[in-house]
Design a protein around this motif. Structure first.
Motif, PDB file in Angstrom:
ATOM      1  N   MET A 225      46.549  47.589  48.154  1.00  0.00           N
ATOM      2  CA  MET A 225      45.827  48.520  48.998  1.00  0.00           C
ATOM      3  C   MET A 225      44.595  49.010  48.259  1.00  0.00           C
TER       4      MET A 225
ATOM      5  N   GLU B  63      49.762  40.904  53.864  1.00  0.00           N
ATOM      6  CA  GLU B  63      49.658  42.148  54.627  1.00  0.00           C
ATOM      7  C   GLU B  63      48.772  43.163  53.910  1.00  0.00           C
ATOM      8  N   ASN B  64      48.793  43.148  52.597  1.00  0.00           N
ATOM      9  CA  ASN B  64      47.975  44.093  51.840  1.00  0.00           C
ATOM     10  C   ASN B  64      46.493  43.899  52.153  1.00  0.00           C
TER      11      ASN B  64
ATOM     12  N   LYS C 110      45.229  42.715  54.871  1.00  0.00           N
ATOM     13  CA  LYS C 110      44.982  43.191  56.235  1.00  0.00           C
ATOM     14  C   LYS C 110      44.729  44.701  56.220  1.00  0.00           C
ATOM     15  N   ARG C 111      45.501  45.424  55.427  1.00  0.00           N
ATOM     16  CA  ARG C 111      45.310  46.878  55.326  1.00  0.00           C
ATOM     17  C   ARG C 111      43.980  47.215  54.659  1.00  0.00           C
TER      18      ARG C 111
ATOM     19  N   ARG D 226      41.019  49.347  56.443  1.00  0.00           N
ATOM     20  CA  ARG D 226      40.517  50.572  55.806  1.00  0.00           C
ATOM     21  C   ARG D 226      39.007  50.484  55.571  1.00  0.00           C
TER      22      ARG D 226
END
Length: 132
Positions: free
Chosen positions: A1, A35-36, A38-39, A43
């Motif tokens: 993230m 998935e990280n 994508k976040r 953001r």
């Protein structure tokens, strides 16, 4: 993230576009776990920063794409053995035993490479930067 501190630095430096390494030799199975990223992309978009995805068409990590994705059209470049990534230094040749060069010349490999690009687009990237 992406941390708040890093995001703050990007905004302070007035960055409006960054790139992320999306595919650099990982298998399709391993890339589905991104998935990280994508976040991170979401953001960045929330903060007015666009994101490009970097994809390498010719890199295969030994413990990922080389292991999982080898099939007709998706194979290491042979000459007559797999070629490893290598580069000279001032004193000796450095070889990366964990990376092979993929053969990107085959039309059979195009759907595989397009699948990787589609995954990045589905994650929300604004552009794709390819290297071979």
């Amino acid at each position: 993230m992406i941390s708040s501190a890093l995001l703050g630095l990007l905004k302070q430096a007035e960055f409006n576009w960054i790139w992320v390494t999306w595919s650099s030799g990982w298998s399709l199975k391993d890339e589905e776990k991104s998935e990280n990223l994508k976040r991170v992309i979401a953001r960045c978009h929330e903060n007015g920063i666009r994101v490009s995805a970097y994809l390498s068409a010719s890199n295969m990590f030994r413990k990922s794409a080389f292991r999982d994705d080898r099939k007709p059209g998706i194979r290491p470049l042979d000459a007559p053995y797999p070629l490893f990534y290598a580069g000279p230094t001032k004193t000796d040749l450095q070889i990366s035993w964990d990376r092979r060069l993929a053969d990107t010349r085959s039309r059979a490999g195009a759907p595989y490479l397009m699948k990787k690009a589609e995954m990045a687009v589905d994650a929300g990237v604004d552009a794709i930067a390819w290297t071979t």
